[in-house]
Design a protein around this motif. Structure first.
Motif, short mmCIF file in Angstrom:
data_model
loop_
_atom_site.label_atom_id
_atom_site.label_comp_id
_atom_site.label_asym_id
_atom_site.label_seq_id
_atom_site.Cartn_x
_atom_site.Cartn_y
_atom_site.Cartn_z
N HIS A 71 3.75 0.87 5.11
CA HIS A 71 3.84 -0.05 4.09
C HIS A 71 4.76 -1.25 4.52
O HIS A 71 4.27 -2.49 4.48
CB HIS A 71 4.54 0.58 2.84
N LEU A 99 -3.67 -4.24 5.22
CA LEU A 99 -3.42 -2.86 4.83
C LEU A 99 -3.34 -2.05 6.07
O LEU A 99 -4.45 -1.57 6.43
CB LEU A 99 -4.15 -2.47 3.67
N SER A 101 2.97 -3.58 7.08
CA SER A 101 1.99 -4.15 6.17
C SER A 101 2.46 -5.51 5.77
O SER A 101 1.98 -6.74 5.93
CB SER A 101 1.30 -3.53 5.13
N GLY A 133 1.30 2.52 -5.84
CA GLY A 133 -0.08 2.11 -5.93
C GLY A 133 -0.57 1.29 -7.06
O GLY A 133 -1.58 0.91 -7.21
N GLY A 143 0.81 -1.37 0.04
CA GLY A 143 0.07 -0.11 0.00
C GLY A 143 0.76 1.16 0.09
O GLY A 143 1.91 1.32 0.27
N ASN A 176 -5.54 4.58 3.00
CA ASN A 176 -5.84 3.80 1.77
C ASN A 176 -5.73 2.33 2.21
O ASN A 176 -5.71 1.49 0.91
CB ASN A 176 -4.91 3.90 0.55
N GLY A 177 -6.04 1.95 3.37
CA GLY A 177 -5.91 0.53 3.55
C GLY A 177 -6.87 0.22 4.90
O GLY A 177 -7.85 -0.64 4.92
N VAL A 187 -10.50 1.12 0.75
CA VAL A 187 -10.25 -0.13 0.08
C VAL A 187 -11.65 -0.85 0.28
O VAL A 187 -12.04 -1.77 -0.27
CB VAL A 187 -9.01 -0.98 0.29
N SER A 239 0.57 3.96 2.13
CA SER A 239 0.71 4.52 3.51
C SER A 239 2.13 4.42 4.01
O SER A 239 2.92 3.59 3.73
CB SER A 239 -0.22 3.81 4.44
N TRP A 295 -0.74 -2.77 -8.65
CA TRP A 295 -1.23 -4.10 -8.02
C TRP A 295 -0.21 -5.03 -8.73
O TRP A 295 -0.42 -5.16 -10.17
CB TRP A 295 -2.52 -4.16 -7.91
N ILE A 344 0.62 -4.54 -3.03
CA ILE A 344 0.31 -2.97 -3.93
C ILE A 344 1.68 -2.25 -3.28
O ILE A 344 2.20 -2.00 -2.43
CB ILE A 344 -0.74 -2.22 -3.09
#
Length: 341
Positions: free
Chosen positions: A17, A88, A20, A47, A12, A92-93, A98, A14, A49, A43
């Motif tokens: 990361h 995540l 995660s 950003g 991700g 954004n997690g 998401v 953030s 995948w 991710i």
């Protein structure tokens, strides 16, 4: 028995990361391969995948491949899985973004929904809601990034007029103690505000108290949620910051926490109350501060997607309750599927 096709999603955009990746590695190692057909989705920091074999086998940072959603491997993906397990942390997690993607794709997923994730991520709103539910919180003020940038002196003056030192200045969104500073005098406030505002659009300033840090894991749904035994975090440094959590490895944990039975029961009830008040689902870790001088207990924050690393409290607290890591993951997946009938 047909295996559950599970998408394990990690990495991700953030600042969390790297955390995660460690959490996802632990989840990957503890998911029963007899029950799950795993799709590992990484991710990257741009950003993009990537389909990978495991959280330990990632494309090199300089690789320019990957796909934007909803394309994975160049074709539709979501119809190929039964449930998503996002690991995540941070923006954004675990902030509802998401989760909204999963909702739009009609894909069952592990953990809190859009509303609970968004509110739980925003500490200012968490405080407002749990206060309304009757749970005490530490006195605080909050400020938008724009005001800090454009009128920092007035922000400093307001803080000094309403809160005593020492203070904690922290991003109102985010986790893993990224961007937090303990401030002991007015001369350090401006720098701390700037640091927190670089991480979050809103900054929270709280009265610092000399306290035990008590954590409780919650597992369940809107009808029934249960609280784990309590755990105590004893930081090696002055407070439990990112370095103390993930780099030094010198923090001490007491499980169960050294608190009396009556207080333990009260905090567990408040953890479940907060879980429901914030519209959480599946899992959460609820953190309390226990004032060493007065004995008062305050809800500090709620983590809607707590860490799953080897030192993380969430799985360790359920281990103390007799639920081993693989069984805990099974329960979380079952709850995610149950939400969609």
């Amino acid at each position: 028995m047909k295996k559950i096709r599970l998408a394990l999603i990690f990495g991700g955009l953030s600042p969390e990361h790297d955390v995660s990746l460690v959490s996802a590695g632990s989840v990957y190692e503890n998911l029963n391969p007899q029950k799950y057909d795993l799709f590992c989705l990484y991710i990257d920091r741009r950003g993009m995948w990537h389909r990978v074999s495991s959280p330990k086998h990632l494309p090199p940072p300089e690789e320019a491949g990957g796909f934007p959603l909803p394309l994975i491997d160049g074709k539709g993906f979501w119809e190929r899985v039964d449930v998503a397990f996002p690991v995540l942390h941070g923006c954004n997690g675990e902030d509802g973004t998401v989760q909204g993607l999963f909702e739009m794709a009609k894909l069952p997923y592990v953990g809190c929904g859009v509303l609970g994730s968004a509110v739980g991520m925003e500490k200012t709103f968490t405080k407002l809601i749990v206060q309304r539910a009757g749970i005490p919180v530490v006195p605080s003020l909050d400020f938008f990034r724009e005001r800090i940038q454009q009128a920092r002196e007035s922000v400093v003056s307001e803080i000094c007029a309403h809160l005593p030192f020492p203070l904690f200045v922290k991003p109102s969104t985010g986790g893993s103690s990224v961007g937090i500073t303990k401030v002991k005098g007015a001369e350090s406030l401006a720098e701390a505000l700037t640091k927190a505002a670089a991480v979050s659009p809103r900054v929270l300033v709280e009265k610092a108290i000399d306290a035990q840090e008590i954590e409780c894991a919650v597992l369940g749904d809107r009808m029934k949620a249960e609280a784990s035994p309590l755990g105590e975090v004893v930081p090696f440094k002055e407070f439990y910051d990112y370095e103390d959590k993930y780099l030094l490895g010198k923090t001490t944990f007491h499980i169960p926490a050294p608190v009396d039975a009556a207080l333990s029961q009260r905090l567990k009830e408040q953890a479940v109350l907060a879980f429901h008040a914030l519209d959480l689902y599946g899992l959460a870790r609820v953190d309390f501060l226990l004032d060493r001088t007065t004995g008062e207990a305050f809800l500090n924050e709620v983590n809607t997607l707590p860490g799953f690393t080897s030192i993380s409290m969430y799985p360790r607290l359920w281990q103390e309750a007799g639920i081993p890591f693989p069984q805990l993951l099974d329960r979380l997946v079952e709850l995610g599927l149950k939400r969609y009938g």
